[in-house]
Design a protein around this motif. Structure first.
Motif, short mmCIF file in Angstrom:
data_model
loop_
_atom_site.label_atom_id
_atom_site.label_comp_id
_atom_site.label_asym_id
_atom_site.label_seq_id
_atom_site.Cartn_x
_atom_site.Cartn_y
_atom_site.Cartn_z
N LEU A 299 0.83 -1.21 0.00
CA LEU A 299 0.00 0.00 0.00
C LEU A 299 0.86 1.26 0.00
CD1 LEU A 299 -2.88 -0.98 2.47
CD2 LEU A 299 -3.03 -0.66 0.00
N ALA A 300 1.91 1.26 0.82
CA ALA A 300 2.80 2.43 0.88
C ALA A 300 3.49 2.67 -0.46
CB ALA A 300 3.84 2.24 1.98
N GLY A 301 3.93 1.58 -1.10
CA GLY A 301 4.59 1.72 -2.39
C GLY A 301 3.65 2.22 -3.47
N LEU A 302 2.43 1.67 -3.50
CA LEU A 302 1.46 2.09 -4.52
C LEU A 302 1.01 3.53 -4.29
CD1 LEU A 302 -0.74 -1.12 -4.85
CD2 LEU A 302 1.05 -0.31 -6.40
N VAL A 303 0.81 3.89 -3.03
CA VAL A 303 0.46 5.29 -2.72
C VAL A 303 1.58 6.22 -3.15
CG1 VAL A 303 0.11 6.94 -0.83
CG2 VAL A 303 -1.16 4.79 -0.86
N GLY A 304 2.83 5.80 -2.89
CA GLY A 304 3.97 6.61 -3.30
C GLY A 304 4.02 6.79 -4.81
N LEU A 305 3.77 5.72 -5.55
CA LEU A 305 3.75 5.82 -7.01
C LEU A 305 2.67 6.78 -7.48
CD1 LEU A 305 4.29 2.08 -8.02
CD2 LEU A 305 5.88 3.97 -8.43
N LEU A 306 1.50 6.70 -6.83
CA LEU A 306 0.39 7.59 -7.20
C LEU A 306 0.74 9.04 -6.90
CD1 LEU A 306 -2.50 8.06 -8.15
CD2 LEU A 306 -3.27 7.60 -5.81
N LEU A 307 1.29 9.30 -5.72
CA LEU A 307 1.65 10.67 -5.36
C LEU A 307 2.72 11.23 -6.29
CD1 LEU A 307 1.76 10.49 -1.44
CD2 LEU A 307 -0.12 11.19 -2.92
N LEU A 308 3.67 10.37 -6.65
CA LEU A 308 4.72 10.79 -7.57
C LEU A 308 4.15 11.09 -8.95
CD1 LEU A 308 7.79 11.21 -7.52
CD2 LEU A 308 8.05 8.86 -8.33
N ALA A 309 3.21 10.26 -9.40
CA ALA A 309 2.59 10.49 -10.71
C ALA A 309 1.76 11.77 -10.72
CB ALA A 309 1.71 9.29 -11.08
N LEU A 310 1.04 12.02 -9.63
CA LEU A 310 0.25 13.25 -9.55
C LEU A 310 1.14 14.49 -9.62
CD1 LEU A 310 -2.31 12.30 -6.75
CD2 LEU A 310 -2.85 12.79 -9.13
N TRP A 311 2.32 14.38 -9.06
CA TRP A 311 3.25 15.52 -9.04
C TRP A 311 3.91 15.72 -10.41
CZ3 TRP A 311 7.85 15.93 -5.03
CH2 TRP A 311 8.44 17.19 -5.14
N THR A 312 4.32 14.64 -11.03
CA THR A 312 5.16 14.76 -12.24
C THR A 312 4.41 14.59 -13.56
OG1 THR A 312 5.71 12.39 -12.11
CG2 THR A 312 7.18 13.94 -10.97
N LEU A 313 3.25 13.95 -13.54
CA LEU A 313 2.58 13.60 -14.80
C LEU A 313 1.23 14.27 -14.99
CD1 LEU A 313 3.33 9.75 -14.88
CD2 LEU A 313 4.64 11.60 -15.98
N THR A 314 0.77 15.06 -14.02
CA THR A 314 -0.55 15.67 -14.14
C THR A 314 -0.47 17.17 -13.87
OG1 THR A 314 -1.34 15.59 -11.83
CG2 THR A 314 -1.42 13.53 -13.10
N THR A 315 -1.58 17.83 -14.16
CA THR A 315 -1.70 19.26 -13.87
C THR A 315 -2.50 19.51 -12.60
OG1 THR A 315 -3.66 19.42 -15.28
CG2 THR A 315 -1.53 19.90 -16.30
N HIS A 316 -2.66 18.47 -11.77
CA HIS A 316 -3.33 18.64 -10.48
C HIS A 316 -2.37 19.33 -9.52
CE1 HIS A 316 -6.89 16.27 -11.43
NE2 HIS A 316 -6.13 15.28 -11.87
N HIS A 317 -2.26 20.66 -9.64
CA HIS A 317 -1.26 21.37 -8.84
C HIS A 317 -1.53 21.29 -7.34
CE1 HIS A 317 -4.39 24.28 -10.05
NE2 HIS A 317 -4.30 24.68 -8.81
N ALA A 318 -2.76 21.00 -6.95
CA ALA A 318 -3.05 20.85 -5.53
C ALA A 318 -2.39 19.61 -4.94
CB ALA A 318 -4.57 20.77 -5.31
N ALA A 319 -1.89 18.71 -5.80
CA ALA A 319 -1.24 17.49 -5.33
C ALA A 319 0.28 17.53 -5.47
CB ALA A 319 -1.79 16.28 -6.10
N TRP A 320 0.81 18.61 -5.99
CA TRP A 320 2.26 18.68 -6.21
C TRP A 320 3.02 18.84 -4.89
CZ3 TRP A 320 2.44 22.71 -10.82
CH2 TRP A 320 1.89 22.11 -11.96
N ALA A 321 4.29 18.39 -4.91
CA ALA A 321 5.22 18.56 -3.78
C ALA A 321 4.63 18.05 -2.47
CB ALA A 321 5.61 20.04 -3.64
#
Length: 411
Positions: A299-321
């Motif tokens: 779960l931690a690894g998948l959540v990390g991948l999702l958070l990283l993707a939201l930061w680097t691959l999307t325009t959801h700026h509320a999820a960056w950094a």
């Protein structure tokens, strides 16, 4: 927000081709236009939890009443869900006769409040002209953002434009009551799992202090803020912008709480419980320790991948950094082999020890960052959840190193 309807081009064509021989909203003089803000309460479906609103124009001579809103989307649009995931949501402006529009919300059990606004004939005419221009097919679409460009900010901005900027000037000078995160948690609290997912995915942008103008991204907040706006009365004084306010339909859906839930205690309790189970399993049932630990690491690894993707691959700026990446990150997946070898008390490899050390240092960094003055992101609940679990996993893996030599000596 409502799914796409075919009425948009039909009504636009009707309004834009109306002739003076039959007066209606499209060609009525400004003195005959009555302007109201219609606010709809939150719905039961997740995309309706923020509520909705519309600008209503009524021709007092013909009686024609049109509601203009900015919350239309189409599930059948090409690549809708891919674009949604990437933060490229395409929304449309729409217009509908007030009767059918409001009947839909009554049927859904959602409240309807009408605020009649004190616009001058010139301002009402300018608002009408802008809305009709915006309704044209080439102007109706826009890229939706939940916080800074949504169906309510578009209504707010259209009103502010017609009033010469008085709404923005007044509300910018006032502090808001909550942050984006607090408002999101409050409105989504009826669906706890979705609330937790959204809270986990929001970065520091969601915790910035808001003024009343920015916080008016929500229909019911805009509704409340307009009550305090005063406009020029044409005689050297001022008058309230809201002339009258009436509830047209009651609410039959559970009303969101007035304040955001405090997630610290429940998440801290969940983290301590999971850590206690991991510690008990590490001492008495090593296979159980591996199973529980694996569940958390995956779960931690998948959540990390999702958070990283939201930061680097999307325009959801509320999820960056997002600082939660220090607590949940893809490196957790590298610990799975060591965890399963620990069933036989095999010491972790150098790689596993290095990954575990990095993770513990990352967790410490998250704690220190949170304690520093001026820290923006409010992720205390997730720190309280993750910290005991990581410490329990580290202790359990350390036991493999300490116990194996004793077992070999007994042989």
């Amino acid at each position: 927000m409502r799914p796409f309807r075919l009425l948009l081009p039909l009504l636009a064509l009707f309004l834009l081709t109306a002739v003076p021989a039959h007066a209606d909203v499209a060609d009525a003089p400004g003195a005959n236009l009555q302007v109201s803000l219609i606010t709809y309460g939150p719905g039961a479906t997740y995309w309706e939890r923020f509520g909705h609103d519309a600008l209503q124009l009524r021709d007092t001579v013909s009686g024609q009443t049109i509601n203009f809103n900015y919350g239309v989307f189409d599930f059948n649009e090409k690549n809708f869900f891919i674009n949604f995931a990437r933060g490229r949501m395409h929304y449309l402006m729409d217009a509908e006769y007030a009767g059918p529009e409001e009947a839909f919300y009554v049927q859904e059990g959602r409240s309807i409040v009408r605020q009649r606004l004190a616009l001058t004939p010139k301002q009402a005419s300018a608002l009408r002209d802008f809305l009709l221009w915006n309704l044209r097919p080439e102007n109706a679409g826009y890229n939706y953002d939940y916080y800074i460009d949504n169906c309510t900010t578009r209504v707010r901005d259209a009103l502010n434009r017609a009033l010469g900027g008085v709404i923005e000037t007044t509300l910018t000078a006032r502090p808001g009551g909550m942050t984006y995160r607090q408002q999101t948690d409050r409105l989504m609290s009826a669906q706890p799992w979705l609330m937790l997912v959204l809270d986990l995915g929001l970065g520091p942008y969601a915790d910035q202090p808001l003024n009343a103008w920015k916080e008016s991204f929500l229909p019911m907040v805009l509704q409340a803020n307009l009550r305090s706006i005063r406009v020029d009365d044409g005689h050297g004084g001022t008058r309230p912008l809201v002339e009258s306010e009436h509830q047209l339909a009651p609410n039959h859906i559970a009303v969101p709480p007035a304040h955001a839930p405090d997630l610290r205690l429940p998440l801290a309790a969940a983290g301590l419980l999971l850590a206690a189970l991991i510690l008990a399993a590490a001492r008495r049932w090593r296979t159980g320790f591996a199973l529980l630990g694996s569940l958390y690491l995956i779960l931690a690894g998948l959540v990390g991948l999702l958070l990283l993707a939201l930061w680097t691959l999307t325009t959801h700026h509320a999820a960056w950094a997002n600082a939660n990446l220090l607590l949940f990150n893809p490196l957790a997946l590298l610990l799975l082999p060591a965890l399963w070898r620990s069933r036989r008390y095999v010491a972790p490899s150098r790689l596993a020890n290095a990954v575990l050390l990095i993770q513990l240092l990352a967790m410490l960094t998250a704690v220190v960052l949170h304690l520093l003055p001026g820290t923006v992101q409010q992720n205390q609940p997730w720190i309280l959840f993750a910290m005991p679990v990581w410490l329990a996993l580290a202790w359990g893996l350390r036991q493999s190193t300490l116990v194996r030599p004793r077992l070999e000596l007994r042989r």
